[in-house]
Design a protein around this motif. Structure first.
Motif, short mmCIF file in Angstrom:
data_model
loop_
_atom_site.label_atom_id
_atom_site.label_comp_id
_atom_site.label_asym_id
_atom_site.label_seq_id
_atom_site.Cartn_x
_atom_site.Cartn_y
_atom_site.Cartn_z
N ALA A 172 0.84 -1.19 0.00
CA ALA A 172 0.00 0.00 0.00
C ALA A 172 0.88 1.24 0.00
CB ALA A 172 -0.90 0.00 1.24
N GLN A 173 0.37 2.27 -0.65
CA GLN A 173 1.12 3.51 -0.71
C GLN A 173 0.86 4.34 0.54
OE1 GLN A 173 1.96 5.00 -4.79
NE2 GLN A 173 -0.14 4.43 -5.15
N SER A 174 1.86 5.13 0.90
CA SER A 174 1.71 6.01 2.06
C SER A 174 2.69 7.18 1.93
CB SER A 174 1.98 5.26 3.36
OG SER A 174 3.33 4.84 3.41
N VAL A 175 2.42 8.22 2.69
CA VAL A 175 3.35 9.35 2.76
C VAL A 175 3.61 9.67 4.22
CG1 VAL A 175 2.81 10.43 0.56
CG2 VAL A 175 1.44 10.99 2.54
N THR A 176 4.81 10.12 4.49
CA THR A 176 5.21 10.52 5.83
C THR A 176 5.75 11.94 5.78
OG1 THR A 176 5.81 8.26 6.43
CG2 THR A 176 6.69 10.02 7.81
N GLN A 177 5.12 12.82 6.52
CA GLN A 177 5.63 14.18 6.65
C GLN A 177 6.42 14.24 7.94
OE1 GLN A 177 1.58 16.00 4.95
NE2 GLN A 177 3.17 17.55 5.21
N LEU A 178 7.68 14.53 7.81
CA LEU A 178 8.62 14.33 8.90
C LEU A 178 8.51 15.37 10.00
CD1 LEU A 178 11.48 13.37 6.49
CD2 LEU A 178 10.30 11.82 8.04
N ASP A 179 7.92 16.50 9.70
CA ASP A 179 7.82 17.58 10.69
C ASP A 179 6.37 17.99 10.84
OD1 ASP A 179 10.44 18.51 8.74
OD2 ASP A 179 10.78 18.03 10.84
N SER A 180 5.86 18.02 12.06
CA SER A 180 4.49 18.47 12.27
C SER A 180 4.43 20.00 12.28
CB SER A 180 3.93 17.92 13.56
OG SER A 180 4.74 18.31 14.65
N HIS A 181 5.52 20.64 12.72
CA HIS A 181 5.59 22.10 12.74
C HIS A 181 6.94 22.56 12.21
CE1 HIS A 181 2.37 21.53 15.73
NE2 HIS A 181 1.98 22.73 15.39
N VAL A 182 6.92 23.63 11.42
CA VAL A 182 8.15 24.28 10.96
C VAL A 182 7.98 25.78 11.16
CG1 VAL A 182 9.56 24.83 8.94
CG2 VAL A 182 8.75 22.49 9.28
N SER A 183 8.99 26.39 11.75
CA SER A 183 8.96 27.85 11.96
C SER A 183 10.15 28.48 11.27
CB SER A 183 9.01 28.17 13.45
OG SER A 183 7.87 27.66 14.11
N VAL A 184 9.90 29.53 10.51
CA VAL A 184 10.97 30.25 9.81
C VAL A 184 10.73 31.74 9.96
CG1 VAL A 184 11.28 28.37 8.14
CG2 VAL A 184 9.78 30.29 7.59
N SER A 185 11.78 32.48 9.73
CA SER A 185 11.65 33.94 9.69
C SER A 185 11.34 34.36 8.26
CB SER A 185 12.94 34.61 10.15
OG SER A 185 13.20 34.27 11.50
N GLU A 186 10.60 35.45 8.15
CA GLU A 186 10.27 35.98 6.83
C GLU A 186 11.56 36.25 6.06
OE1 GLU A 186 8.09 39.66 6.92
OE2 GLU A 186 7.08 39.21 5.02
N GLY A 187 11.59 35.83 4.78
CA GLY A 187 12.75 36.05 3.95
C GLY A 187 13.76 34.92 3.96
#
Lengths: 115, 113
Positions: free
Chosen positions: B1-16
């Motif tokens: 069966a196919q599946s996807v895993t998103q490794l990060d539930s949250h990502v925070s970055v600064s503008e730019g």
């Protein structure tokens, strides 16, 4: 219509009551999907229609859930004897062809709250 | 069966600053892959899709993703984050047999000024 339309946009119901959620896909789209999104969760697949038939019902959580599609267009998702754990946003999507590269267009969803 | 895993539930970055949202897939054959974005109180919108024509896919709003078969990855990137990019992002694989779209659990992107 211009996009996938779902109604109602919000529904509050008492535990134990039945509810019907409606989805109007984009005109001409043969594939139709129902998903459920609980608070802070990803999208949970419920059922998929190709035309009026449902090749994949594997995601329906229990026999209280059923869905139908008539005329290859409008679809209704029915939840009988609602429970509090049924509270979620129910999303409908449609796509023009059966095919792995075909984009699915989503409606705004129906927010169901069972009290 | 196919599946996807998103490794990060949250990502925070600064503008730019650059954005990287990671996605790995599992598939026994060549998959079709998508990234969708969901802004608060809005519907899901397609950002981009992998169609096998090119491994580097460009989408809307300056986002792009690279399909790497050897790494079974389809990471989403943007060179410079904007405040309006703050949203939930979903990596999606299409099941070849059923056309069912299988969603990852999502990554919430926060952008700080």
């Amino acid at each position: 219509g211009a996009g996938v339309s779902q109604s109602p946009s919000n529904k509050v119901t008492e535990k134990g009551k039945d509810v019907e959620l409606r989805c109007d896909p984009i005109s001409g789209h043969t594939a139709l999907y129902w998903y459920r999104q609980s608070l802070g969760q990803g999208l949970e697949f419920l059922i998929y229609f190709q035309g009026n038939s449902a090749p994949d019902k594997s995601g329906l959580p229990s026999d209280r859930f059923s869905a139908e599609r008539t005329g290859g267009s409008v679809s209704t998702l029915t939840i009988q004897r609602t429970q509090q754990e049924d509270s979620a946003v129910y999303l409908c999507a449609s796509s023009s062809l059966s095919g792995v590269y075909t984009e699915a267009f989503f409606g705004q969803g129906t927010r169901l709250t069972v009290v | 069966a196919q599946s996807v895993t998103q490794l990060d539930s949250h990502v925070s970055v600064s503008e730019g600053t650059p954005v990287l949202l990671r996605c790995n897939y599992s598939s026994s054959y060549s998959p079709s892959l998508f990234w969708y974005v969901q802004h608060p109180n809005k519907g899901l919108q397609l950002l981009l899709k992998y169609t096998s024509a090119a491994t580097l896919v460009k989408g809307i709003n300056g986002f792009e993703a690279e399909f790497k078969k050897s790494e079974t990855s389809f990471h989403l990137t943007k060179p410079s984050a904007h405040m309006s990019d703050a949203a939930e992002y979903f990596c999606v694989v299409s099941d070849l047999g059923t056309d069912k779209l299988i969603f990852g659990t999502g990554t919430r992107l926060q952008v700080f000024p």
